[in-house]
Design a protein around this motif. Structure first.
Motif, PDB file in Angstrom:
ATOM      1  N   PRO A 182       0.800  -1.227   0.000  1.00 57.07           N
ATOM      2  CA  PRO A 182       0.000   0.000   0.000  1.00 57.07           C
ATOM      3  C   PRO A 182       0.834   1.279   0.000  1.00 57.07           C
ATOM      4  O   PRO A 182       0.338   2.346  -0.322  1.00 57.07           O
ATOM      5  CB  PRO A 182      -0.807  -0.107   1.290  1.00 57.07           C
ATOM      6  CG  PRO A 182       0.012  -0.953   2.185  1.00 57.07           C
ATOM      7  CD  PRO A 182       0.744  -1.913   1.284  1.00 57.07           C
ATOM      8  N   TYR A 183       2.102   1.182   0.322  1.00 52.67           N
ATOM      9  CA  TYR A 183       2.933   2.381   0.440  1.00 52.67           C
ATOM     10  C   TYR A 183       3.576   2.809  -0.874  1.00 52.67           C
ATOM     11  O   TYR A 183       3.991   3.948  -1.008  1.00 52.67           O
ATOM     12  CB  TYR A 183       4.022   2.155   1.494  1.00 52.67           C
ATOM     13  CG  TYR A 183       3.426   1.779   2.824  1.00 52.67           C
ATOM     14  CD1 TYR A 183       2.713   2.710   3.569  1.00 52.67           C
ATOM     15  CD2 TYR A 183       3.525   0.494   3.312  1.00 52.67           C
ATOM     16  CE1 TYR A 183       2.141   2.374   4.784  1.00 52.67           C
ATOM     17  CE2 TYR A 183       2.954   0.136   4.526  1.00 52.67           C
ATOM     18  CZ  TYR A 183       2.258   1.087   5.255  1.00 52.67           C
ATOM     19  OH  TYR A 183       1.690   0.744   6.446  1.00 52.67           O
ATOM     20  N   THR A 184       3.673   1.898  -1.836  1.00 55.59           N
ATOM     21  CA  THR A 184       4.348   2.241  -3.086  1.00 55.59           C
ATOM     22  C   THR A 184       3.469   2.086  -4.316  1.00 55.59           C
ATOM     23  O   THR A 184       3.887   2.435  -5.402  1.00 55.59           O
ATOM     24  CB  THR A 184       5.611   1.387  -3.277  1.00 55.59           C
ATOM     25  OG1 THR A 184       5.241   0.013  -3.190  1.00 55.59           O
ATOM     26  CG2 THR A 184       6.645   1.704  -2.219  1.00 55.59           C
ATOM     27  N   SER A 185       2.269   1.556  -4.191  1.00 53.17           N
ATOM     28  CA  SER A 185       1.401   1.377  -5.347  1.00 53.17           C
ATOM     29  C   SER A 185       0.751   2.709  -5.723  1.00 53.17           C
ATOM     30  O   SER A 185       0.636   3.621  -4.920  1.00 53.17           O
ATOM     31  CB  SER A 185       0.324   0.331  -5.049  1.00 53.17           C
ATOM     32  OG  SER A 185       0.930  -0.918  -4.816  1.00 53.17           O
ATOM     33  N   SER A 186       0.324   2.777  -6.980  1.00 56.27           N
ATOM     34  CA  SER A 186      -0.331   3.988  -7.470  1.00 56.27           C
ATOM     35  C   SER A 186      -1.521   3.585  -8.333  1.00 56.27           C
ATOM     36  O   SER A 186      -1.877   2.418  -8.409  1.00 56.27           O
ATOM     37  CB  SER A 186       0.663   4.820  -8.288  1.00 56.27           C
ATOM     38  OG  SER A 186       0.977   4.151  -9.493  1.00 56.27           O
ATOM     39  N   ASP A 187      -2.125   4.562  -9.011  1.00 55.18           N
ATOM     40  CA  ASP A 187      -3.233   4.252  -9.908  1.00 55.18           C
ATOM     41  C   ASP A 187      -2.747   3.595 -11.195  1.00 55.18           C
ATOM     42  O   ASP A 187      -3.503   2.923 -11.882  1.00 55.18           O
ATOM     43  CB  ASP A 187      -4.013   5.520 -10.248  1.00 55.18           C
ATOM     44  CG  ASP A 187      -4.786   6.044  -9.054  1.00 55.18           C
ATOM     45  OD1 ASP A 187      -5.081   5.241  -8.149  1.00 55.18           O
ATOM     46  OD2 ASP A 187      -5.090   7.247  -9.029  1.00 55.18           O
ATOM     47  N   ASP A 188      -1.470   3.810 -11.538  1.00 55.47           N
ATOM     48  CA  ASP A 188      -0.917   3.274 -12.781  1.00 55.47           C
ATOM     49  C   ASP A 188      -0.313   1.884 -12.628  1.00 55.47           C
ATOM     50  O   ASP A 188      -0.218   1.131 -13.589  1.00 55.47           O
ATOM     51  CB  ASP A 188       0.155   4.221 -13.325  1.00 55.47           C
ATOM     52  CG  ASP A 188      -0.418   5.574 -13.684  1.00 55.47           C
ATOM     53  OD1 ASP A 188      -1.591   5.625 -14.109  1.00 55.47           O
ATOM     54  OD2 ASP A 188       0.299   6.576 -13.523  1.00 55.47           O
ATOM     55  N   ALA A 189       0.134   1.551 -11.426  1.00 61.82           N
ATOM     56  CA  ALA A 189       0.771   0.255 -11.203  1.00 61.82           C
ATOM     57  C   ALA A 189       0.523  -0.205  -9.773  1.00 61.82           C
ATOM     58  O   ALA A 189       0.403   0.602  -8.862  1.00 61.82           O
ATOM     59  CB  ALA A 189       2.271   0.345 -11.449  1.00 61.82           C
ATOM     60  N   THR A 190       0.457  -1.514  -9.611  1.00 60.57           N
ATOM     61  CA  THR A 190       0.318  -2.120  -8.293  1.00 60.57           C
ATOM     62  C   THR A 190       1.586  -2.902  -8.000  1.00 60.57           C
ATOM     63  O   THR A 190       1.914  -3.843  -8.730  1.00 60.57           O
ATOM     64  CB  THR A 190      -0.900  -3.061  -8.240  1.00 60.57           C
ATOM     65  OG1 THR A 190      -2.075  -2.323  -8.566  1.00 60.57           O
ATOM     66  CG2 THR A 190      -1.062  -3.688  -6.873  1.00 60.57           C
ATOM     67  N   LEU A 191       2.308  -2.499  -6.976  1.00 59.24           N
ATOM     68  CA  LEU A 191       3.477  -3.258  -6.554  1.00 59.24           C
ATOM     69  C   LEU A 191       3.040  -4.288  -5.529  1.00 59.24           C
ATOM     70  O   LEU A 191       2.307  -3.970  -4.591  1.00 59.24           O
ATOM     71  CB  LEU A 191       4.533  -2.338  -5.957  1.00 59.24           C
ATOM     72  CG  LEU A 191       5.208  -1.396  -6.942  1.00 59.24           C
ATOM     73  CD1 LEU A 191       6.265  -0.567  -6.248  1.00 59.24           C
ATOM     74  CD2 LEU A 191       5.808  -2.142  -8.102  1.00 59.24           C
ATOM     75  N   CYS A 192       3.481  -5.523  -5.733  1.00 58.29           N
ATOM     76  CA  CYS A 192       3.054  -6.631  -4.883  1.00 58.29           C
ATOM     77  C   CYS A 192       4.263  -7.294  -4.252  1.00 58.29           C
ATOM     78  O   CYS A 192       5.300  -7.457  -4.893  1.00 58.29           O
ATOM     79  CB  CYS A 192       2.306  -7.672  -5.716  1.00 58.29           C
ATOM     80  SG  CYS A 192       0.945  -7.004  -6.650  1.00 58.29           S
ATOM     81  N   ARG A 193       4.112  -7.675  -2.993  1.00 53.14           N
ATOM     82  CA  ARG A 193       5.143  -8.433  -2.288  1.00 53.14           C
ATOM     83  C   ARG A 193       4.756  -9.898  -2.333  1.00 53.14           C
ATOM     84  O   ARG A 193       3.698 -10.285  -1.829  1.00 53.14           O
ATOM     85  CB  ARG A 193       5.257  -7.974  -0.847  1.00 53.14           C
ATOM     86  CG  ARG A 193       5.784  -6.569  -0.722  1.00 53.14           C
ATOM     87  CD  ARG A 193       6.011  -6.203   0.737  1.00 53.14           C
ATOM     88  NE  ARG A 193       6.546  -4.870   0.817  1.00 53.14           N
ATOM     89  CZ  ARG A 193       7.846  -4.577   0.787  1.00 53.14           C
ATOM     90  NH1 ARG A 193       8.715  -5.545   0.688  1.00 53.14           N
ATOM     91  NH2 ARG A 193       8.254  -3.336   0.864  1.00 53.14           N
TER      92      ARG A 193
END
Length: 139
Positions: A36-47
């Protein structure tokens, strides 16, 4: 004498270690969460997290996975793998990016085949050249 040989053979059977499983997914479990700290509307970063529940170490190259997110009727996919080595009863994480904003995520293991070079290869199948060939015969 045959009884001594048969007894020796039985002892050897118990001393030979059982071959370790070649499929890491028997011992390794995968989970995925949105960062939730690095995702945006353009991309979702997943761990993506791998937890080793067994007593054997696994190479990160053998731990391949596919992250998936459903966007309406379309499924967005991204393949990845871990680096390093996953020690017994330990865990490790890596980050993958999915285009777009997604809240519902899934991760599945990708089996490793000995001749599977498609994971490393460009999906277009074409070789990209960066240098132009020189013409023969001069200027």
């Amino acid at each position: 004498m045959p009884s001594v040989l048969s007894a020796f053979a039985v002892v050897l059977l118990f001393l030979v270690p059982e071959p370790a499983p070649e499929n890491p997914w028997v011992e390794v479990r995968l989970t995925i969460t949105r960062d939730p700290y690095t995702s945006s509307d353009d991309a979702t970063l997943c761990r993506v997290r791998a937890v080793n529940l067994g007593g054997r170490s696994w190479s990160g190259k053998a731990l391949r996975f596919e992250a998936r997110a459903r966007a309406g009727s379309r499924v967005v996919k991204q393949r990845g793998r871990f680096g390093g080595e996953l020690a017994p009863y330990a865990s490790m994480e890596t980050i993958v990016a999915l285009p777009g904003r997604h809240d519902r995520l899934d991760v599945v293991p990708v089996p490793v085949a000995a001749d599977d070079a498609s994971f490393e290869r460009d999906p277009s199948g074409r070789r990209k050249t960066t240098r132009r060939k020189a013409k023969k015969g001069g200027w």
